[in-house]
Design an enzyme around this catalytic site. Structure first.
Site, short mmCIF file in Angstrom:
data_model
loop_
_atom_site.label_atom_id
_atom_site.label_comp_id
_atom_site.label_asym_id
_atom_site.label_seq_id
_atom_site.Cartn_x
_atom_site.Cartn_y
_atom_site.Cartn_z
N ARG A 127 0.87 -1.01 0.09
CA ARG A 127 -0.08 -0.03 -0.11
C ARG A 127 0.86 1.33 0.25
NH1 ARG A 127 -3.02 -2.96 3.79
NH2 ARG A 127 -4.78 -3.94 2.95
N LYS A 149 2.96 11.30 -11.88
CA LYS A 149 2.05 10.45 -12.64
C LYS A 149 2.89 8.98 -12.95
CE LYS A 149 -0.83 13.31 -15.49
NZ LYS A 149 -1.11 13.68 -16.71
N GLU A 191 9.68 17.17 -25.36
CA GLU A 191 9.02 17.42 -24.08
C GLU A 191 9.66 18.80 -23.66
OE1 GLU A 191 6.12 16.21 -23.18
OE2 GLU A 191 6.41 13.77 -23.17
N LYS A 233 6.98 22.63 -15.03
CA LYS A 233 6.30 21.76 -14.68
C LYS A 233 6.02 21.78 -12.93
CE LYS A 233 5.07 16.82 -14.97
NZ LYS A 233 5.33 15.62 -15.72
N GLU A 243 -4.54 17.03 -11.88
CA GLU A 243 -5.24 17.34 -13.30
C GLU A 243 -6.56 17.40 -13.07
OE1 GLU A 243 -3.06 15.26 -16.65
OE2 GLU A 243 -4.84 15.49 -17.71
N ARG A 247 -3.24 21.27 -14.95
CA ARG A 247 -2.14 20.17 -15.50
C ARG A 247 -2.37 19.80 -16.69
NH1 ARG A 247 0.86 15.73 -11.64
NH2 ARG A 247 2.06 14.73 -13.48
N ASN A 251 -0.06 18.14 -21.57
CA ASN A 251 -0.54 17.24 -22.53
C ASN A 251 -0.61 17.66 -23.87
OD1 ASN A 251 -0.57 14.58 -21.13
ND2 ASN A 251 -2.55 15.37 -20.22
N HIS A 254 -0.29 15.29 -26.89
CA HIS A 254 -0.18 13.99 -26.52
C HIS A 254 -1.78 13.34 -27.00
CE1 HIS A 254 3.04 15.34 -24.14
NE2 HIS A 254 3.01 14.40 -23.47
N HIS A 258 -0.66 10.04 -28.50
CA HIS A 258 -1.05 8.82 -28.04
C HIS A 258 -1.79 7.94 -29.10
CE1 HIS A 258 -0.97 10.31 -23.30
NE2 HIS A 258 0.31 10.07 -23.91
N HIS A 271 7.74 7.79 -27.70
CA HIS A 271 6.78 8.42 -27.18
C HIS A 271 6.90 10.13 -27.58
CE1 HIS A 271 3.91 10.44 -24.23
NE2 HIS A 271 5.03 11.05 -23.70
P1 NAD Z 1 12.65 4.81 -22.09
O1 NAD Z 1 12.44 4.82 -20.89
O2 NAD Z 1 12.10 3.82 -23.12
O3 NAD Z 1 13.90 5.39 -22.47
C1 NAD Z 1 14.17 5.27 -23.71
C2 NAD Z 1 15.59 4.43 -24.18
O4 NAD Z 1 16.63 4.78 -23.81
C3 NAD Z 1 15.31 2.97 -23.73
O5 NAD Z 1 15.78 2.19 -24.56
C4 NAD Z 1 16.29 3.13 -22.36
O6 NAD Z 1 16.61 1.89 -22.00
C5 NAD Z 1 17.35 4.01 -22.92
N1 NAD Z 1 18.11 4.69 -21.99
C6 NAD Z 1 17.89 5.34 -20.94
N2 NAD Z 1 18.76 5.94 -20.32
C7 NAD Z 1 19.63 5.85 -21.14
C8 NAD Z 1 20.82 6.37 -21.22
N3 NAD Z 1 21.53 7.18 -20.19
N4 NAD Z 1 21.82 6.06 -22.05
C9 NAD Z 1 21.47 5.15 -22.96
N5 NAD Z 1 20.38 4.47 -23.20
C10 NAD Z 1 19.37 4.92 -22.03
O7 NAD Z 1 11.69 6.48 -22.80
P2 NAD Z 1 11.75 7.83 -22.25
O8 NAD Z 1 11.69 8.42 -23.45
O9 NAD Z 1 12.55 8.14 -21.22
O10 NAD Z 1 10.04 7.77 -21.47
C11 NAD Z 1 8.95 7.62 -22.55
C12 NAD Z 1 7.94 7.14 -21.12
O11 NAD Z 1 7.54 8.01 -20.14
C13 NAD Z 1 6.59 6.60 -22.06
O12 NAD Z 1 6.30 5.63 -21.61
C14 NAD Z 1 5.65 7.76 -21.57
O13 NAD Z 1 4.25 7.56 -21.40
C15 NAD Z 1 6.42 8.28 -20.08
N6 NAD Z 1 5.95 9.58 -19.95
C16 NAD Z 1 5.48 9.90 -18.41
C17 NAD Z 1 5.33 10.93 -18.07
C18 NAD Z 1 4.91 11.30 -16.67
O14 NAD Z 1 4.47 12.33 -16.20
N7 NAD Z 1 4.90 10.10 -15.85
C19 NAD Z 1 5.48 11.88 -18.94
C20 NAD Z 1 6.15 11.95 -20.18
C21 NAD Z 1 6.21 10.85 -20.58
N1 GLY Z 2 3.27 14.67 -18.72
C1 GLY Z 2 2.04 15.25 -18.43
C2 GLY Z 2 1.96 15.37 -16.88
O1 GLY Z 2 2.84 15.03 -16.04
O2 GLY Z 2 1.06 15.82 -16.38
#
Ligand code: NAD
Ligand code: GLY
Length: 370
Positions: A127, A149, A191, A233, A243, A247, A251, A254, A258, A271
């Protein structure tokens, strides 16, 4: 070694008893100051993936050693396609197999996929246990590690199952960006660029001036981009953590993005690539709704292109491509009773969330897809 290493910067996320700091700088993985003052526990669990583990797990483990009796690591398969129940369960399996109690601190070492899944695991294991974000992609340093998030994907929609759950700290070591593949750097820039038109036109102008330095991974430029993105942010999340309104502007791009990710299958486009192209579509929509002029859209597209991002969306269906996009967008979390809500630019530096006539949305999709 960079000739001009950046100083360590801190951005505060003000959320009452869920407040925390984002540390930004070079060499932070191995800096003792990054890891002092965290919640006390016997055990830590590093959650990472099979790409990042060989690069940075040992450094993090060494840095955490003075603070925890046991340090466990779980290595997940890499990729958006693994942001699912099965992979999430590997974290719970590792926590239970190692007898981790409810004080165990999780460390998310990787990009947004690792961060979102670790956060969701932390929100639900016993939890709720504390977790620290250690983002290693540009995208995760400027966006996903901040704001709480957390989620996994469902085959029918992006980030559909998750929770709001804040980390206790975010540590952005800019040096980790040196090993990032070029395509991932561009995805992160999407982003970064996002924050300009929705909140800060001066920042947009700064990005335009410094896009070369950012693409060349110059540390001072990266430091400013991460810091300013996190400040914006923080300002948004501090007012609307869950949100209920403001917030949603984060997006921007997005809703279309998406649809691209889900429509093609998760992981086909990154992404950030989908968001970059989605922002072009959202800018075109804003123009058609009379909110910005053609010059703004042209300027915005030029920056997206210089960041190495795709300008044109993929064709999801040869029968009725626009309908395919629209059906995916109806599942978007912002949709109300099936009515799609878009983040539009409501004049430079300002965003609004609103619906749009189907015919206009169709025009945008037809104009923007290859
Ligand atoms: P990811 O986590 O897939 O990383 C991208 C690639 O880079 C992967 O292959 C990873 O293994 C590699 N990698 C990571 N760090 C590295 C480094 N230092 N050197 C070499 N390779 C490295 O993708 P991302 O772009 O970081 O994140 C995308 C994800 O984030 C999506 O799932 C998206 O929905 C999510 N997201 C969430 C929020 C939120 O607010 N929570 C906001 C934006 C995006
Ligand atoms: N990436 C969108 C949010 O954090 O709200």
């Amino acid at each position: 070694m960079d000739k001009h290493p950046s100083p360590i910067e801190t951005v505060a996320i003000a959320l009452g008893d869920r407040s925390y700091d984002i540390h930004i700088g070079s060499g932070l993985l191995s800096s003792p100051a990054s890891w002092t003052g965290l919640p006390k526990a016997q055990a830590a669990m590093i959650v990472t993936n099979d790409t990042v583990a060989p690069l940075y797990e040992a450094a993090l483990r060494t840095a955490l050693a003075p603070h925890y009796k046991q340090i466990h690591t779980v290595v997940l398969p890499d990729g958006e396609a693994h942001k699912d129940w099965q992979t999430l369960n590997l974290i719970f399996d590792a926590l239970l197999a190692n007898g981790c109690d409810r004080k165990t601190v999780l460390f998310a070492l990787g990009g947004g996929v690792v961060g979102d899944m670790t956060g969701f695991a932390a929100a639900s294991y016993m939890r709720g246990v504390p977790f620290v974000q250690v983002p290693t992609t540009l995208l995760s340093q400027v966006d996903s590690s901040v704001g709480g998030k957390t989620a996994i994907n469902h085959p029918l929609g992006k980030n559909m199952i998750g929770a709001f759950y804040q980390p206790v700290r975010v540590v952005c070591d800019l040096d980790t960006l040196k090993t990032l593949p070029e395509r991932e750097l561009s995805a992160g820039l999407a982003e970064v660029i996002k924050y300009g038109p929705i909140a800060d036109m001066d920042f947009l102008a700064w990005i335009e001036l410094n896009i070369g330095a950012l693409m060349a991974r110059e540390t001072p430029a990266l430091a400013h981009a991460v810091k300013r993105s996190c400040e914006i942010k923080a300002w948004v999340v501090g007012q609307d953590e869950r949100e209920s309104g403001l917030r949603a502007i984060l997006n921007f791009g997005h809703t279309f993005g998406h649809a691209i990710e889900a429509g093609l299958g998760f992981g086909v486009w990154l992404h950030g690539e989908a968001v970059g192209c989605g922002m072009v579509m959202a800018a075109e929509l804003s123009q058609r709704l009379g909110k910005v002029d053609a010059a703004f859209v042209t300027r915005f597209k030029a920056l997206i292109e210089r960041a190495g991002l795709p300008l044109r969306g993929p064709v999801l269906s040869s029968a009725d491509n626009a309908l395919d996009y629209i059906e995916h967008m109806r599942l978007d979390k912002k949709a109300v009773g099936g009515d799609i809500q878009f983040v539009v630019i409501d004049g430079p530096g300002q965003a609004a969330v609103q619906g749009a006539p189907d015919a206009t949305v169709r025009e945008v999709i037809d104009a923007c897809c290859a």
